[in-house]
Design a protein around this motif. Structure first.
Motif, short mmCIF file in Angstrom:
data_model
loop_
_atom_site.label_atom_id
_atom_site.label_comp_id
_atom_site.label_asym_id
_atom_site.label_seq_id
_atom_site.Cartn_x
_atom_site.Cartn_y
_atom_site.Cartn_z
N GLN A 126 0.84 -1.20 0.00
CA GLN A 126 0.00 0.00 0.00
C GLN A 126 0.87 1.25 0.00
N GLY A 127 2.03 1.16 0.63
CA GLY A 127 2.95 2.28 0.64
C GLY A 127 3.65 2.47 -0.70
N GLN A 147 1.54 3.46 -3.50
CA GLN A 147 0.82 4.69 -3.19
C GLN A 147 -0.67 4.49 -3.41
N LEU A 153 12.93 -0.85 6.54
CA LEU A 153 12.64 0.19 5.54
C LEU A 153 11.39 0.98 5.88
N ARG A 154 10.89 0.87 7.10
CA ARG A 154 9.55 1.42 7.34
C ARG A 154 9.51 2.94 7.30
N TRP A 155 10.60 3.63 7.61
CA TRP A 155 10.55 5.09 7.47
C TRP A 155 10.50 5.48 6.00
N GLN A 156 11.27 4.79 5.17
CA GLN A 156 11.25 5.10 3.74
C GLN A 156 9.86 4.85 3.14
N LEU A 157 9.14 3.89 3.72
CA LEU A 157 7.77 3.64 3.24
C LEU A 157 6.88 4.86 3.48
N ASN A 158 7.10 5.56 4.58
CA ASN A 158 6.36 6.81 4.80
C ASN A 158 6.68 7.80 3.69
N VAL A 159 7.96 7.94 3.40
CA VAL A 159 8.40 9.00 2.49
C VAL A 159 7.88 8.75 1.08
N THR A 189 5.16 7.60 0.08
CA THR A 189 3.74 7.85 -0.14
C THR A 189 3.46 9.28 -0.61
N ASP A 191 1.79 6.12 10.27
CA ASP A 191 3.25 6.16 10.35
C ASP A 191 3.77 4.72 10.39
N TYR A 192 4.49 4.34 9.33
CA TYR A 192 4.96 2.95 9.22
C TYR A 192 5.90 2.55 10.35
N ARG A 193 6.48 3.52 11.05
CA ARG A 193 7.33 3.15 12.18
C ARG A 193 6.54 2.33 13.19
#
Lengths: 338, 265
Positions: free
Chosen positions: A86-87, A90, A216-222, A224, A280-282
């Motif tokens: 989903q991240g 997008q 990689l969860r912070w990059q998943l936020n970015v 989107t 927030d994917y974190r």
């Protein structure tokens, strides 16, 4: 904000632990909780005198424990892959089977059954075809012109359709006496035959997939915010998408290989979790994984206790999950985000 | 920190969009890029940002070719402030600003305490610290634009690229955003904006670049560029430029209106 999310993560962990303990006592052959603890402690190497029967030990150690572990692993994997997709796509409607991992794995399993393979052969066929299908989708989409994400998703849908037709053809030519029911049952998704061998098959690829998804969860936020904007923030959107697809496919194909096709979990568990901890994917990634584990464990317990043979879990996930999700978005469960 | 664009040309297939663009912006300079729709303003930005790498010519930051930078390194040199940002999912203002700190965290890392403090400081600097826990998508367009500026500050890059920052804002918010941009250039940021407002670029920027059909037709001080002749040529419109307050401001007015009043041609 963060305190709340940490608390929810801790509560989910506690629920998962309690769920595991309860799961041992659920089923056609009841084992008292103290016996469960005793058997597990003894297996862990503690010097405890048996006060339980050998049948109890077999039920707990050889049948229920692998099934409990497998249901949690499969639930964690499907939810993690769905959330990650989903991240990187997008798109809130993305699910782990969007690039054909399930369709390919289903075809591989059907082919293996048709060829009379052992259960290890069926698992390997499913896993291999799941991986190969997504690889194929990626190669084809690289030749697609225009929007990259759309090209990838459309290639995934088309190649999934091809493999689904292939599976239908295999069902047509399968021996209706034994192969056809086996294929049909496999495609429905079930954990009823779970053994240690299944856990052993899936555990390594799953762990290899979970770790990068968590890292990689912070990059998943970015990502989107869109590829271009994300790139100006310092990440490589295409590289990230490739990594996420590789690792998500690894865990999805392993999950399908050991449990058959269990739909719904990968799409909806991340959304339920979004309502609990936010986007927030974190926090979302670990929470989705635990949510998927809890959900599949509970549904499997239900499937086990409803009938002696057990309703395939692939049927029950939607029967229980869909009304619950509708309640969440419409009724008392609904609340405005933030 | 200076940014220099040297002989930059770019084509989409056979269609050439940018022709031999060269200009330079110094540290602390506020540069406005004016031009009609389709003049190539966005393409120019996309080349500078490394989103369209197949251009010829060079983009230099303090003499270093931006092509030799990784995305992470480039994001520490140039921050992009889009017209609007629409993440697929809803995030808090603080999370959006924290995304500007991505270039500090490793590929596999999360932003830490220090990054959170830098993000809060960026919000405070823009004067919107109170918004930190609000949901970004529920803010007004002006507030969102300010959050995106705060994110660019958190990114800690000396060059800020604003893509039509006032395009969808009400009048008050337009002023608010331009004041902020002006303030930042006074602090030493190199600020480049694309805009459709000649009057605002006259008021706020140090230099104006006029872009037409992918070519620079004027590059100079606002008083040199914002003239009746140039505006007529740039927009292919009968427009007159009127000077006010001892030339502290200039206003563009459709020419037939000026004719009727007989004030000035």
């Amino acid at each position: 904000m963060k305190k709340k999310q940490r608390l929810i993560l801790q509560i989910m962990l506690a629920v998962l632990m309690i769920g595991i303990l309860v799961s041992f006592s659920v089923g056609q052959y009841p084992v008292p909780p103290d016996a469960v603890v005793g058997i597990l402690a003894k297996k862990a190497g503690l010097p405890i005198e048996s006060f339980w029967t050998g049948a109890m030990e077999t039920a707990v150690w050889n049948i229920r424990l692998p099934r409990v572990i497998l249901s949690i692993m499969v639930g964690m994997s499907l939810a993690a892959a769905g959330g990650a997709y989903q991240g990187v796509f997008q798109n809130p409607m993305a699910s782990p089977d969007i690039l054909g991992a399930s369709a390919g794995a289903g075809f591989g399993a059907a082919l293996a059954i048709l060829l009379g393979a052992s259960s290890a052969g069926i698992m390997t066929g499913a896993f291999g075809f799941g991986m190969v299908t997504v690889g194929l989708v990626f190669l084809v989409s690289h030749r697609a012109k225009g929007d990259r994400i759309l090209g990838l998703v459309l290639s995934g849908i088309m190649i999934s359709t091809l493999f689904q037709s292939g599976t239908s053809f295999l069902k047509l030519v399968a021996d209706p006496g034994n192969q056809l029911p086996q294929i049909t049952y496999w495609l429905m998704g079930s954990l009823s035959g779970a053994r240690w061998a299944d856990v052993g098959f899936a555990v390594v690829p799953m762990i290899l997939g979970w770790i990068p998804l968590l890292l990689l969860r912070w990059q998943l936020n970015v990502i989107t915010v869109g590829d271009d904007e994300a790139k100006t923030l310092g990440i490589h959107p295409q590289r990230l998408r490739l990594l996420i697809v590789v690792f998500s496919t690894l865990i999805t194909a392993s999950a399908v290989a050991v449990s058959g096709i269990i739909g719904w979990v990968g799409l909806v568990i991340p959304h339920i979790t979004r309502r609990l901890v936010g986007n927030d994917y974190r926090y979302l990634m670990p929470a989705s994984m635990m949510g998927g584990g809890i959900f599949l464990l509970l549904v499997d317990n239900l499937s086990r206790s409803l009938t002696a043979s057990g309703i395939p879990i692939g049927i029950l996930t939607a029967f229980i999950g869909a009304p619950f999700f509708l309640w969440m978005i419409t009724g008392k469960g609904a609340r405005d985000e933030h | 920190m200076s940014i220099e664009v040297k002989n930059l040309s770019f084509s989409y297939g056979k269609k050439q969009i940018l022709h031999d663009i060269s200009f330079r912006a110094e540290k602390g300079e506020f540069l406005s890029v004016l031009g009609p729709n389709g003049a190539g303003k966005s393409t120019l930005f996309r080349c500078i940002l490394g989103l369209l790498p197949d251009y010829s010519g060079e983009v230099l930051i303090n003499g270093h070719d931006i092509k030799n930078f990784s995305a992470r390194e480039a994001s520490r040199q140039i921050a992009y402030i889009p017209q609007n940002s629409t993440p697929t999912f809803h995030y808090s203002v603080l999370d959006i600003v924290l995304m500007g700190r991505t270039n500090r965290a490793g590929t596999f890392g999360n932003p830490g305490k220090e990054d959170e403090q830098a993000s809060l400081a960026a919000l405070e600097k823009i004067g919107i610290g109170a918004l930190k826990n609000r949901s970004f998508h529920k803010l007004s367009g002006g507030e969102q634009q300010l959050v995106l500026i705060a994110r660019a500050l958190a990114q800690d890059a000396p060059v800020l690229l604003l893509d039509e920052p006032t395009a969808s804002l009400d009048y008050g918010n337009q002023i608010l955003v331009l004041e902020q941009a002006k303030k930042l250039s006074a602090e030493g940021y190199t600020v480049i904006q694309t805009t459709h407002h000649p009057e605002q670029s006259y008021l706020y920027s140090d230099r104006i670049l006029a872009l037409q059909n992918g070519r620079i037709i004027a590059d100079g001080k606002p008083c040199e560029v914002l003239t009746t002749e140039l505006m007529k040529e740039l927009y292919h419109a009968q427009v007159g430029v009127v000077s006010l307050f001892d030339d502290a401001a200039r206003v563009c007015i459709p020419a037939e209106f000026i004719d009727q009043k007989g004030n000035r041609q």
